[in-house]
Design an enzyme around this catalytic site. Structure first.
Site, mmCIF file in Angstrom:
data_model
loop_
_atom_site.group_PDB
_atom_site.id
_atom_site.type_symbol
_atom_site.label_atom_id
_atom_site.label_comp_id
_atom_site.label_asym_id
_atom_site.label_seq_id
_atom_site.Cartn_x
_atom_site.Cartn_y
_atom_site.Cartn_z
ATOM 1 N N ASP A 99 0.790 -1.230 0.000
ATOM 2 C CA ASP A 99 0.000 0.000 0.000
ATOM 3 C C ASP A 99 0.825 1.284 0.000
ATOM 4 O O ASP A 99 0.339 2.338 0.392
ATOM 5 C CB ASP A 99 -0.904 0.001 1.236
ATOM 6 C CG ASP A 99 -0.104 -0.185 2.524
ATOM 7 O OD1 ASP A 99 1.108 0.092 2.514
ATOM 8 O OD2 ASP A 99 -0.691 -0.595 3.538
ATOM 9 N N GLU A 121 0.279 -9.072 -1.156
ATOM 10 C CA GLU A 121 -0.400 -8.515 0.031
ATOM 11 C C GLU A 121 -1.619 -7.686 -0.395
ATOM 12 O O GLU A 121 -1.815 -6.541 0.011
ATOM 13 C CB GLU A 121 0.543 -7.679 0.913
ATOM 14 C CG GLU A 121 0.040 -7.513 2.332
ATOM 15 C CD GLU A 121 0.941 -6.627 3.198
ATOM 16 O OE1 GLU A 121 0.765 -5.406 3.196
ATOM 17 O OE2 GLU A 121 1.821 -7.193 3.880
ATOM 18 N N GLU A 135 -2.390 5.146 2.791
ATOM 19 C CA GLU A 135 -2.255 3.727 2.418
ATOM 20 C C GLU A 135 -3.588 3.065 2.036
ATOM 21 O O GLU A 135 -3.611 2.213 1.147
ATOM 22 C CB GLU A 135 -1.600 2.934 3.554
ATOM 23 C CG GLU A 135 -0.123 3.229 3.763
ATOM 24 C CD GLU A 135 0.136 4.477 4.605
ATOM 25 O OE1 GLU A 135 -0.831 5.086 5.109
ATOM 26 O OE2 GLU A 135 1.315 4.854 4.754
ATOM 27 N N HIS A 209 5.695 5.512 13.047
ATOM 28 C CA HIS A 209 6.033 6.326 11.876
ATOM 29 C C HIS A 209 4.827 6.783 11.067
ATOM 30 O O HIS A 209 4.980 7.526 10.094
ATOM 31 C CB HIS A 209 6.964 5.543 10.949
ATOM 32 C CG HIS A 209 6.269 4.406 10.266
ATOM 33 N ND1 HIS A 209 5.503 4.572 9.133
ATOM 34 C CD2 HIS A 209 6.192 3.093 10.571
ATOM 35 C CE1 HIS A 209 5.001 3.396 8.771
ATOM 36 N NE2 HIS A 209 5.402 2.484 9.626
ATOM 37 N N ARG A 211 1.801 8.533 9.226
ATOM 38 C CA ARG A 211 1.474 9.950 8.974
ATOM 39 C C ARG A 211 0.358 10.452 9.879
ATOM 40 O O ARG A 211 0.399 11.589 10.327
ATOM 41 C CB ARG A 211 1.043 10.116 7.509
ATOM 42 C CG ARG A 211 2.188 10.394 6.574
ATOM 43 C CD ARG A 211 1.677 10.563 5.146
ATOM 44 N NE ARG A 211 2.625 11.300 4.327
ATOM 45 C CZ ARG A 211 3.762 10.820 3.874
ATOM 46 N NH1 ARG A 211 4.128 9.593 4.189
ATOM 47 N NH2 ARG A 211 4.559 11.557 3.113
ATOM 48 N N HIS A 242 12.392 5.955 13.215
ATOM 49 C CA HIS A 242 12.237 6.090 11.759
ATOM 50 C C HIS A 242 12.904 7.397 11.294
ATOM 51 O O HIS A 242 12.879 8.390 12.019
ATOM 52 C CB HIS A 242 10.737 6.119 11.448
ATOM 53 C CG HIS A 242 10.384 5.928 10.006
ATOM 54 N ND1 HIS A 242 10.614 6.898 9.059
ATOM 55 C CD2 HIS A 242 9.803 4.896 9.357
ATOM 56 C CE1 HIS A 242 10.193 6.468 7.882
ATOM 57 N NE2 HIS A 242 9.696 5.245 8.037
#
Ligand code: UD1
Ligand code: UDP
Length: 371
Positions: A99, A121, A135, A209, A211, A242
């Site tokens: 994604d 996936e 995503e 991490h 968003r 990250h």
């Protein structure tokens, strides 16, 4: 008989971890396949760590990462640069993963070039277009464009059927992350002495991490960490931070310097897998970690309010706790104070795969693309 040309495209750390065993499996079947690898390098250092571990030398490296990049330039860079790669390599099929923006834009670019795409996936969904962002929409787009859907679980197969993907294009394969994890744990034993962790303390591993967690949520997570170490002299946190500046800045500002909070650089996959194994509790908003930790028998508290990976939540080894400071403190404290609760959450289960996903995908490609 000419070989089937498979172009595998990936760009970030998790895609690389999950596509690496598939590249290796294609290479093992070199009598049937010509394997070509293109990395967009949406990530740079974190991607290179994986390429190094699995000894993958890409045929194309688009090297697109920019400091604090945005979704517009990232998407257009991948879309345009993949056009040239497709024209130069002329693959029979393109494989993308999951994604990320690399996956979505590479799939769209292949569609414009009228090259069939396989989605590894496929079928994960929260059904909320902003969680996770971007995503959820990336995976909806990728599924819409792809011809072959390699779905990890029954739930992901059902999601694809609900999205009107024809049943004959959906294959339940398991998740390749388990192939990667089993291979790594077996072949790359690492010792963590460099981390200098105190063996007398309980270790809580943290990664974050997403968003949606930038800004206040990530600060709330850090506040929970501070509160927990103050209340519990028996615990230590390890946090491989990250490289996204939106993560680095608040985390180092709020957590750096505490003797029982270890902030470290993103780890190579092999030592990170060992660290997951040696940790007592994992706090994470990562997709991959939610899939790996249950198979290692580690409780995961997920720093999100929704997940596209409901399977381990249903088994009880993963719990959604969100990003409210008090809620995080309460749930971690509960695991520290209640051995029965801890035991319930640390059953080793494996709803995501058996380590044979890549073999299945390669067999399907052989059958479907036979020349
Ligand atoms: C990306 C994916 C996300 C995935 C995550 C895995 C998108 C939009 N996001 O998010 O789905 O879960 O990767 O980690 O596809 N950076 C470095 N070096 C690196 C990697 C990142 O310096 O090796 C920094 C750069 O400043 C870069 C920034 O992080 O601009 C953001 O990278 P980006 O890939 O856009 O977003 P992630 O948050 O990593
Ligand atoms: N990981 C790693 N080193 C680290 C942190 C995570 O190798 O320091 C691995 C982890 O085991 C998992 C993957 O990176 O396989 C998850 O990547 P990330 O959390 O960045 O992305 P997501 O899975 O959320 O898309």
């Amino acid at each position: 008989m000419s070989k089937i040309k498979v172009l595998t495209v990936f760009g970030t750390r998790p895609e690389a971890i999950k596509m690496a065993p598939l590249v290796k499996e294609l290479e093992k079947n070199s009598d049937t396949f010509e394997s070509i690898v293109c990395v967009t390098a949406q990530h740079r250092q974190m991607l290179d760590q994986v390429l190094h571990l699995f000894n993958i030398k890409p045929d194309y490296d688009l090297n697109i990462m920019k400091e604090n990049q945005n979704l517009w330039t990232l998407t257009s860079d991948v879309l345009l640069k993949m056009k040239d790669v497709y024209e130069a390599s002329q693959p029979d099929i393109v494989l993308v993963h999951g994604d990320t923006t690399t996956s979505m834009a590479a799939a769209l670019s292949a569609f414009y070039a009228k090259i069939p795409v396989g989605h590894v996936e496929a079928g994960l969904r929260t059904f909320d277009k902003y969680y996770p962002f971007p995503e959820e929409i990336n995976r909806v787009f990728a599924d819409a464009v792809c011809t072959y859907h390699f779905a990890p679980t029954d739930t992901s197969c059902e999601n694809l059927l609900k999205a009107s993907i024809p049943e004959e294009h959906i294959y339940k394969t398991g998740n390749t992350v388990i192939d990667a994890l089993l291979y790594t744990v077996e072949n790359h034993k690492t010792d963590l002495s460099e981390l200098n962790l105190d063996k007398n303390l309980k270790t809580i591993l943290l990664t974050s991490h997403r968003r949606e967690n930038f800004g206040e949520p990530i600060k709330n997570i850090c506040k929970a960490v501070l509160e927990l170490v103050e209340k519990n002299p028996q615990i230590q946190f390890v946090y491989p931070v990250h490289l996204n500046p939106n993560v680095q800045k608040p985390v180092y500002e709020l957590l750096d310097g505490h003797p029982r909070i270890r902030l470290i650089a993103p780890m190579e996959y092999a030592p990170f897998a060992t660290l997951m194994k040696q940790s007592d509790i994992i706090l994470s908003d990562s997709g991959g970690v939610q899939e790996e930790a249950p198979s290692l028998g580690k409780p995961v508290l997920v720093l999100r309010s929704t997940t596209e990976r409901p399977e381990a939540v249903e088994y009880g080894t993963v719990k959604l706790v969100g990003t409210d400071t008090d809620a995080i403190v309460k749930e971690v404290q509960n695991l520290l104070d209640n051995p029965d609760e801890y035991k319930k959450m640390s059953e080793a289960i494996n709803p995501y795969g058996d380590g044979l996903a890549c073999k299945r995908i390669v067999e399907i490609l052989k059958t479907r693309l036979k020349k």
